[in-house]
Design an enzyme around this catalytic site. Sequence first.
Site, PDB file in Angstrom:
ATOM      1  N   PRO A  18       0.777  -1.244   0.000  1.00 35.51           N
ATOM      2  CA  PRO A  18       0.000   0.000   0.000  1.00 35.51           C
ATOM      3  C   PRO A  18       0.801   1.282   0.000  1.00 35.51           C
ATOM      4  O   PRO A  18       0.216   2.355   0.019  1.00 35.51           O
ATOM      5  CB  PRO A  18      -0.826  -0.127   1.287  1.00 35.51           C
ATOM      6  CG  PRO A  18       0.019  -0.962   2.178  1.00 35.51           C
ATOM      7  CD  PRO A  18       0.712  -1.952   1.282  1.00 35.51           C
ATOM      8  N   ASP A  41       4.040   2.582 -11.105  1.00 33.31           N
ATOM      9  CA  ASP A  41       2.939   3.538 -11.041  1.00 33.31           C
ATOM     10  C   ASP A  41       2.988   4.305  -9.731  1.00 33.31           C
ATOM     11  O   ASP A  41       3.795   4.004  -8.848  1.00 33.31           O
ATOM     12  CB  ASP A  41       1.583   2.853 -11.253  1.00 33.31           C
ATOM     13  CG  ASP A  41       1.258   1.833 -10.171  1.00 33.31           C
ATOM     14  OD1 ASP A  41       1.419   2.148  -8.970  1.00 33.31           O
ATOM     15  OD2 ASP A  41       0.834   0.718 -10.520  1.00 33.31           O
ATOM     16  N   LYS A  63      -1.276   5.941 -13.572  1.00 31.92           N
ATOM     17  CA  LYS A  63      -2.636   6.268 -13.989  1.00 31.92           C
ATOM     18  C   LYS A  63      -3.230   7.172 -12.917  1.00 31.92           C
ATOM     19  O   LYS A  63      -3.867   6.713 -11.985  1.00 31.92           O
ATOM     20  CB  LYS A  63      -3.476   5.003 -14.150  1.00 31.92           C
ATOM     21  CG  LYS A  63      -2.961   4.050 -15.224  1.00 31.92           C
ATOM     22  CD  LYS A  63      -3.851   2.828 -15.345  1.00 31.92           C
ATOM     23  CE  LYS A  63      -3.373   1.906 -16.450  1.00 31.92           C
ATOM     24  NZ  LYS A  63      -4.234   0.721 -16.599  1.00 31.92           N
ATOM     25  N   GLY A  94       1.278  -0.823  -7.039  1.00 36.22           N
ATOM     26  CA  GLY A  94       0.800  -0.692  -5.678  1.00 36.22           C
ATOM     27  C   GLY A  94      -0.085  -1.877  -5.321  1.00 36.22           C
ATOM     28  O   GLY A  94      -0.617  -2.551  -6.199  1.00 36.22           O
ATOM     29  N   GLY A  95      -0.245  -2.143  -4.040  1.00 34.76           N
ATOM     30  CA  GLY A  95      -1.110  -3.232  -3.600  1.00 34.76           C
ATOM     31  C   GLY A  95      -0.639  -4.577  -4.101  1.00 34.76           C
ATOM     32  O   GLY A  95       0.539  -4.893  -4.070  1.00 34.76           O
ATOM     33  N   ASP A  96      -1.576  -5.375  -4.564  1.00 36.36           N
ATOM     34  CA  ASP A  96      -1.277  -6.699  -5.094  1.00 36.36           C
ATOM     35  C   ASP A  96      -1.736  -6.754  -6.544  1.00 36.36           C
ATOM     36  O   ASP A  96      -2.813  -6.250  -6.880  1.00 36.36           O
ATOM     37  CB  ASP A  96      -2.007  -7.773  -4.280  1.00 36.36           C
ATOM     38  CG  ASP A  96      -1.709  -9.169  -4.799  1.00 36.36           C
ATOM     39  OD1 ASP A  96      -0.717  -9.761  -4.338  1.00 36.36           O
ATOM     40  OD2 ASP A  96      -2.441  -9.648  -5.682  1.00 36.36           O
ATOM     41  N   MET A 178     -11.179   2.239  -4.886  1.00 37.02           N
ATOM     42  CA  MET A 178     -11.487   3.080  -6.050  1.00 37.02           C
ATOM     43  C   MET A 178     -12.902   3.646  -5.985  1.00 37.02           C
ATOM     44  O   MET A 178     -13.581   3.766  -6.995  1.00 37.02           O
ATOM     45  CB  MET A 178     -11.287   2.282  -7.352  1.00 37.02           C
ATOM     46  CG  MET A 178      -9.882   1.769  -7.525  1.00 37.02           C
ATOM     47  SD  MET A 178      -9.609   0.869  -9.078  1.00 37.02           S
ATOM     48  CE  MET A 178     -10.575  -0.611  -8.773  1.00 37.02           C
TER      49      MET A 178
END
Length: 251
Positions: A18, A41, A63, A94-96, A178
């Site tokens: 994260p 990103d 993005k 980021g994240g998984d 999101m």
Amino acid sequence: MSPDNRTTGEVILVGGGPGDPDLLTIGGLRALQQADVVLYDHLAPLACLDQTRPGAVLVDVGKIPRGCQTAQADINTLLIEHARTGASVVRFKGGDPFVLGRGSEEWLACAAAGIPVRVIPGVSSAIAGPELAGIPLTHRGITQNFSVVSGHVGPDHPASTVNWDALAQSSGTIVILMGVAHLPEITEGLMARGLNPDLPAAIVVRAATPNQRVVRGTVASLAGLAAEHDVQPPALIVIGAVVGLELGGSE
């Protein structure tokens, strides 16, 4: 050509977690250190880019919501083109990669092009973010399940495939990624489907970064609080009785 003169390289999808460099896995860090090319990103722990080897090519394919964006098809093409030179290419996300991300699309594109591809899972923001804010997603005797859904479209949007009726009727925790842009539609849609307006809810903003903050309220008040506090992505939304525990995470 990469240093070991490979005629075909590989693509490694690395989940960056994260945002905190300390939450990057050992395997992910090793892949980053050995990469010839890194496509990253804005949600990845960017401080980790300092760990790349001298001469590594770093490519920003971020993005930004309602800002500069790199099309997914262009990212896929870059991964394939660099790997075909013999490079070890890391897609640093980021994240998984497989949790509400485009990692599976990148995997399929590389596989279809005959490029070896593998994934190093990351710590999912959907779980880590709430934990860092002191919000457990389950708690014995309160909530025994949780669901993670995408909020990139609202409950009544034709493109939505989420069963929002079932979510509203479940007794579990709801985690929405999101969903900031459509938060009013989401909360109104859940209440219209029977979710208790007074159920505790929170927004965890920029989880696992020095700028992390938490906005707490109820399902009915959360959208207004988000506007009042100028909440911007990246942020995640947590709805459920467990939000009321307030265990004192880093806020």
